[in-house]
Design an enzyme around this catalytic site. Sequence first.
Site, PDB file in Angstrom:
ATOM      1  N   GLY A   1      23.358  68.623  84.119  1.00  0.00           N
ATOM      2  CA  GLY A   1      22.800  69.965  84.277  1.00  0.00           C
ATOM      3  C   GLY A   1      22.979  70.866  83.068  1.00  0.00           C
TER       4      GLY A   1
ATOM      5  CB  SER B   1      21.178  65.542  73.909  1.00  0.00           C
ATOM      6  OG  SER B   1      20.544  66.334  74.895  1.00  0.00           O
TER       7      SER B   1
ATOM      8  CG  ASP C   1      19.195  65.925  78.575  1.00  0.00           C
ATOM      9  OD1 ASP C   1      19.461  64.889  79.205  1.00  0.00           O
ATOM     10  OD2 ASP C   1      19.778  66.271  77.533  1.00  0.00           O
TER      11      ASP C   1
ATOM     12  N   GLY D   1      24.658  71.186  78.821  1.00  0.00           N
ATOM     13  CA  GLY D   1      25.339  70.641  77.655  1.00  0.00           C
ATOM     14  C   GLY D   1      26.675  71.345  77.471  1.00  0.00           C
TER      15      GLY D   1
ATOM     16  CG  MET E   1      19.321  64.995  84.868  1.00  0.00           C
ATOM     17  SD  MET E   1      20.234  66.001  83.683  1.00  0.00           S
ATOM     18  CE  MET E   1      19.161  65.822  82.265  1.00  0.00           C
TER      19      MET E   1
HETATM   20  C1  DX5 Z   1      23.516  67.004  80.546  1.00  0.00           C
HETATM   21  C2  DX5 Z   1      22.559  66.232  79.690  1.00  0.00           C
HETATM   22  C3  DX5 Z   1      23.083  65.828  78.383  1.00  0.00           C
HETATM   23  C4  DX5 Z   1      23.517  66.957  77.477  1.00  0.00           C
HETATM   24  C5  DX5 Z   1      24.758  66.500  76.790  1.00  0.00           C
HETATM   25  O1  DX5 Z   1      23.077  67.058  81.855  1.00  0.00           O
HETATM   26  O2  DX5 Z   1      22.136  65.036  80.368  1.00  0.00           O
HETATM   27  O3  DX5 Z   1      22.167  64.986  77.674  1.00  0.00           O
HETATM   28  O4  DX5 Z   1      22.572  67.333  76.534  1.00  0.00           O
HETATM   29  O5  DX5 Z   1      25.271  67.544  76.059  1.00  0.00           O
HETATM   30  P1  DX5 Z   1      26.689  67.470  75.365  1.00  0.00           P
HETATM   31  O6  DX5 Z   1      26.658  66.316  74.405  1.00  0.00           O
HETATM   32  O7  DX5 Z   1      26.793  68.794  74.694  1.00  0.00           O
HETATM   33  O8  DX5 Z   1      27.704  67.273  76.452  1.00  0.00           O
HETATM   34 ZN    ZN Z   2      20.896  63.518  79.203  1.00  0.00          ZN
END
Ligand code: DX5
Ligand code: ZN
Length: 238
Positions: free
Chosen positions: A152, A17, A44, A154, A78
């Site tokens: 929302g 991501s 995202d 990471g 999102m």
């Molecule tokens: C969160 C995003 C994810 C995010 C995941 O809302 O949809 O794609 O980047 O990040 P990690 O892997 O750090 O949880």
């Molecule tokens: Zn995502």
Amino acid sequence: MCFAYNEALMNVHVLPSLLAADFGCLAQEIRRVAESGADALHLDIMDAHFVPNLSFGPDVVALARRVVPRLPRNVHLMMTRPDLYLQRFVDAGADTVQIHVEADCDIWAALAAIRGSGVRSGLVSRPQTPPEALYPYLALCDEVLFMTVNPGYGGQAFMESVLPKIAALRRHAASRRVPLDIMVDGGVNFETAARCAEQGANQFVAGSFLFKQAAMAAAVAQLRDRCTASLRTCPSVT
Ligand code: DX5
Ligand code: ZN
């Protein structure tokens, strides 16, 4: 199990991501993902309304296409009104467009519009949404994404409560002999990914876990191998 279908129909994919990348050198980070052997790049898109955060827009999708045209772009919207922006993301180079089932629009029409634009369609659910909410739309979905954190941000902790949802959808799809791709996103690492694969997930988005690796390629390969082995243990997949 009589309704199981062959896992050879389902490929295990790993998608870093971009949210976890160093935004000071995005082009370099996109090249790093391509060189890692990842299957696609996950992007995202956050509108500060559907989720309490803003990320980036179609220009970054277009940047990814320009930097590494061969790396597929998986775009996770999102957004409260994804239907108003679908074409902009398709034009920017999305190969898959994912919308949330909780979005404030006609989900059926939006999925049909995504497919009508010639790209893959995906339907996403928040951790609290029951899997049955997705069932009416499966005929128009190429993939389903289960959020394993609240969308929302990471870097959050994986939510175990989503595991039974994955199992339920895989059973449901297997009973209809549908080779649906089931993706997970949020708090994914070697251990959590393998647990999702045991329940029938076959596509894995990972942000902070992969971008913090000194050798992303080794981690991508190991994640794919571990998940392939775990997917074989899923009772709905033989
Ligand atoms: C969160 C995003 C994810 C995010 C995941 O809302 O949809 O794609 O980047 O990040 P990690 O892997 O750090 O949880
Ligand atoms: Zn995502």
